[in-house]
Design a protein around this motif. Sequence first.
Motif, mmCIF file in Angstrom:
data_model
loop_
_atom_site.group_PDB
_atom_site.id
_atom_site.type_symbol
_atom_site.label_atom_id
_atom_site.label_comp_id
_atom_site.label_asym_id
_atom_site.label_seq_id
_atom_site.Cartn_x
_atom_site.Cartn_y
_atom_site.Cartn_z
ATOM 1 N N HIS A 32 -7.604 16.579 -0.060
ATOM 2 C CA HIS A 32 -7.097 16.018 -1.415
ATOM 3 C C HIS A 32 -6.711 14.419 -1.578
ATOM 4 O O HIS A 32 -5.897 14.001 -2.363
ATOM 5 N N GLY A 33 -7.454 13.764 -0.799
ATOM 6 C CA GLY A 33 -6.898 12.236 -0.583
ATOM 7 C C GLY A 33 -5.910 12.001 0.303
ATOM 8 O O GLY A 33 -5.411 12.784 0.911
ATOM 9 N N LEU A 34 -5.104 10.776 -0.102
ATOM 10 C CA LEU A 34 -4.036 10.306 0.800
ATOM 11 C C LEU A 34 -2.975 11.143 -0.118
ATOM 12 O O LEU A 34 -2.739 11.033 -1.058
ATOM 13 N N ALA A 35 -2.133 11.711 0.984
ATOM 14 C CA ALA A 35 -0.968 12.610 0.508
ATOM 15 C C ALA A 35 0.237 12.578 1.413
ATOM 16 O O ALA A 35 -0.077 12.129 2.614
ATOM 17 N N VAL A 36 1.314 12.638 1.079
ATOM 18 C CA VAL A 36 2.717 12.828 2.001
ATOM 19 C C VAL A 36 2.948 14.243 1.809
ATOM 20 O O VAL A 36 3.163 14.852 0.763
ATOM 21 N N TRP A 37 3.385 14.848 2.887
ATOM 22 C CA TRP A 37 3.749 16.145 3.225
ATOM 23 C C TRP A 37 5.227 16.209 3.445
ATOM 24 O O TRP A 37 5.700 15.497 4.271
ATOM 25 N N SER A 43 0.843 -1.084 -0.050
ATOM 26 C CA SER A 43 -0.048 -0.110 0.025
ATOM 27 C C SER A 43 0.933 1.315 -0.312
ATOM 28 O O SER A 43 1.966 1.117 0.311
ATOM 29 N N PRO A 44 0.144 2.395 -0.265
ATOM 30 C CA PRO A 44 1.095 3.629 -0.489
ATOM 31 C C PRO A 44 1.758 3.924 0.913
ATOM 32 O O PRO A 44 2.752 4.331 1.158
ATOM 33 N N THR A 45 0.825 3.671 1.856
ATOM 34 C CA THR A 45 1.248 3.791 3.490
ATOM 35 C C THR A 45 2.372 2.905 3.755
ATOM 36 O O THR A 45 3.424 3.510 4.256
ATOM 37 N N ALA A 46 2.214 1.616 3.341
ATOM 38 C CA ALA A 46 3.455 0.697 3.797
ATOM 39 C C ALA A 46 4.778 1.076 2.873
ATOM 40 O O ALA A 46 5.940 1.207 3.592
ATOM 41 N N ARG A 47 4.874 1.490 1.747
ATOM 42 C CA ARG A 47 5.669 1.884 0.986
ATOM 43 C C ARG A 47 6.493 3.270 1.545
ATOM 44 O O ARG A 47 7.550 3.414 1.574
ATOM 45 N N LEU A 48 5.578 4.312 1.848
ATOM 46 C CA LEU A 48 6.051 5.451 2.450
ATOM 47 C C LEU A 48 6.662 5.248 3.993
ATOM 48 O O LEU A 48 7.963 5.537 3.952
ATOM 49 N N ARG A 96 0.323 13.756 -3.812
ATOM 50 C CA ARG A 96 -0.730 13.001 -3.964
ATOM 51 C C ARG A 96 -0.440 11.528 -4.029
ATOM 52 O O ARG A 96 0.534 11.185 -4.706
ATOM 53 N N LEU A 97 -1.091 10.523 -3.192
ATOM 54 C CA LEU A 97 -0.231 9.172 -3.302
ATOM 55 C C LEU A 97 -1.543 8.285 -3.900
ATOM 56 O O LEU A 97 -1.537 7.322 -3.826
ATOM 57 N N GLY A 98 -2.809 8.912 -4.356
ATOM 58 C CA GLY A 98 -3.623 8.175 -4.973
ATOM 59 C C GLY A 98 -3.427 7.853 -6.650
ATOM 60 O O GLY A 98 -2.602 8.603 -7.088
ATOM 61 N N GLY A 99 -3.630 6.747 -7.203
ATOM 62 C CA GLY A 99 -3.134 6.340 -8.512
ATOM 63 C C GLY A 99 -1.826 5.946 -8.610
ATOM 64 O O GLY A 99 -1.260 5.552 -7.669
ATOM 65 N N ALA A 100 -1.461 6.474 -10.051
ATOM 66 C CA ALA A 100 0.026 6.110 -9.953
ATOM 67 C C ALA A 100 0.910 6.988 -9.540
ATOM 68 O O ALA A 100 0.726 8.236 -9.721
ATOM 69 N N VAL A 101 2.046 6.433 -8.691
ATOM 70 C CA VAL A 101 2.915 7.332 -7.969
ATOM 71 C C VAL A 101 4.140 6.929 -8.630
ATOM 72 O O VAL A 101 4.557 5.742 -8.648
ATOM 73 N N ASP A 102 5.022 8.073 -8.679
ATOM 74 C CA ASP A 102 6.608 7.780 -9.259
ATOM 75 C C ASP A 102 7.219 7.797 -7.939
ATOM 76 O O ASP A 102 7.603 8.685 -7.331
#
Length: 124
Positions: free
Chosen positions: A45-50, A4-9, A84-90
């Motif tokens: 804005h959905g899930l995001a990393v600041w 998940s984006p959370t786990a990757r971050l 934003r961490l929704g959708g395709a993230v580089d």
Amino acid sequence: MVASPTARLRRLCLTLPEAAEVETWEQPTFRVRGRIFAMLHQGEHGLAVWFKAPPGSQEVLTEAAPDRFFRPPYLGHKGWVALRLGGAVDWDEAEALIRRSYSLIAPKRLAAQAAGHAATQHGG
């Protein structure tokens, strides 16, 4: 299985020297010696990393890719940027931005240690 984006971050942030995760405002924050260098935020804005960015970066990122970057509330006036961490993230880009934020927050010795570790991982 894709993380998940959370786990990757979390994995990305916690590999940095002396990084720790602390839940604040019911959201995970990532800190070095008590200072936040990245935070996960679920909001309008959905899930995001600041993350902290150098002067001028906020404008460049948010103007170049407003679909991916925005000025976060509360910290935007201090130059922070949100991805934003929704959708395709580089994730290579996300890692570079998080590492830069870490280098702006961490003591010089730890920032240098992190930079050296990144160079050896990426063949530099």
